[in-house]
Scaffold this motif. Structure first.
Motif, PDB file in Angstrom:
ATOM      1  N   THR A 162       0.821  -1.213   0.000  1.00  0.00           N
ATOM      2  CA  THR A 162       0.000   0.000   0.000  1.00  0.00           C
ATOM      3  C   THR A 162       0.854   1.262   0.000  1.00  0.00           C
ATOM      4  O   THR A 162       0.366   2.330  -0.346  1.00  0.00           O
ATOM      5  N   ARG A 220       5.822  -2.536  -5.735  1.00  0.00           N
ATOM      6  CA  ARG A 220       5.117  -3.235  -6.811  1.00  0.00           C
ATOM      7  C   ARG A 220       5.938  -4.409  -7.323  1.00  0.00           C
ATOM      8  O   ARG A 220       6.573  -4.336  -8.374  1.00  0.00           O
ATOM      9  N   ALA A 235      -7.487  -4.940  -2.799  1.00  0.00           N
ATOM     10  CA  ALA A 235      -8.514  -4.357  -3.657  1.00  0.00           C
ATOM     11  C   ALA A 235      -9.000  -3.030  -3.095  1.00  0.00           C
ATOM     12  O   ALA A 235      -9.159  -2.052  -3.830  1.00  0.00           O
ATOM     13  N   ALA A 236      -9.236  -2.975  -1.788  1.00  0.00           N
ATOM     14  CA  ALA A 236      -9.720  -1.741  -1.151  1.00  0.00           C
ATOM     15  C   ALA A 236      -8.706  -0.612  -1.290  1.00  0.00           C
ATOM     16  O   ALA A 236      -9.080   0.564  -1.398  1.00  0.00           O
ATOM     17  N   ALA A 237      -7.415  -0.960  -1.319  1.00  0.00           N
ATOM     18  CA  ALA A 237      -6.361   0.047  -1.442  1.00  0.00           C
ATOM     19  C   ALA A 237      -6.054   0.372  -2.908  1.00  0.00           C
ATOM     20  O   ALA A 237      -5.230   1.238  -3.188  1.00  0.00           O
ATOM     21  N   GLY A 238      -6.703  -0.327  -3.820  1.00  0.00           N
ATOM     22  CA  GLY A 238      -6.471  -0.085  -5.237  1.00  0.00           C
ATOM     23  C   GLY A 238      -5.135  -0.618  -5.733  1.00  0.00           C
ATOM     24  O   GLY A 238      -4.628  -0.162  -6.751  1.00  0.00           O
ATOM     25  N   VAL A 239      -4.591  -1.588  -5.024  1.00  0.00           N
ATOM     26  CA  VAL A 239      -3.296  -2.164  -5.406  1.00  0.00           C
ATOM     27  C   VAL A 239      -3.533  -3.323  -6.363  1.00  0.00           C
ATOM     28  O   VAL A 239      -4.267  -4.261  -6.040  1.00  0.00           O
ATOM     29  N   GLU A 240      -2.902  -3.255  -7.531  1.00  0.00           N
ATOM     30  CA  GLU A 240      -3.022  -4.323  -8.503  1.00  0.00           C
ATOM     31  C   GLU A 240      -1.672  -5.005  -8.655  1.00  0.00           C
ATOM     32  O   GLU A 240      -0.699  -4.382  -9.075  1.00  0.00           O
TER      33      GLU A 240
END
Length: 135
Positions: A59, A63, A86-91
């Protein structure tokens, strides 16, 4: 884990073989073993026995090319980890490692390997996830 023989997976692979991988599992022996194996295969590896520590790194902007994630951990389940990503927008591609015969997965995963897993199969799947060229 089966014993690894010479691995054709990353032999002569392009610079992508230096891809960074996060290993997240509450079993320190497995984390150490995977770190040794993947380092020998040319990956840069960071191991975490505490999923919240790995989640914090992700987060904050880390990456890696892939995350190897245990499904059952006492601090946070694999599913909770996926939900937090997913909630943190991490892909990031996540390969779930599970001793549960049929894990109930509601988050996005790139694949599931049952424990104990075949090392050669792990390396093939990981090479595909990271974009390493097989020769």
């Amino acid at each position: 884990m089966s014993s690894p023989g010479p691995s054709p997976c990353l032999a002569g692979a392009a610079p992508l073989a230096r891809a960074e991988i996060f290993v997240v599992d509450d079993d320190p022996a497995l984390v150490e073993s995977l770190m040794d194996l993947l380092s020998d295969e040319g990956y840069r590896v960071q191991g975490f026995t505490r999923p919240l520590e790995a989640l914090d790194r992700l987060t904050r902007g880390a990456r890696p090319r892939a995350v190897l994630l245990d499904y059952v951990m006492p601090e946070m389940t694999g599913e909770e980890f996926l939900a937090a990503l997913a909630a943190a927008g991490v892909e990031v591609p996540v390969l779930l490692l599970s001793g549960v015969s049929e894990p109930s997965i509601h988050g996005a995963v790139a694949g599931v390997l049952a424990k104990p897993f075949d090392v050669d199969r792990l390396l093939v799947v990981l090479a595909r996830l990271t974009g390493a060229v097989q020769r």
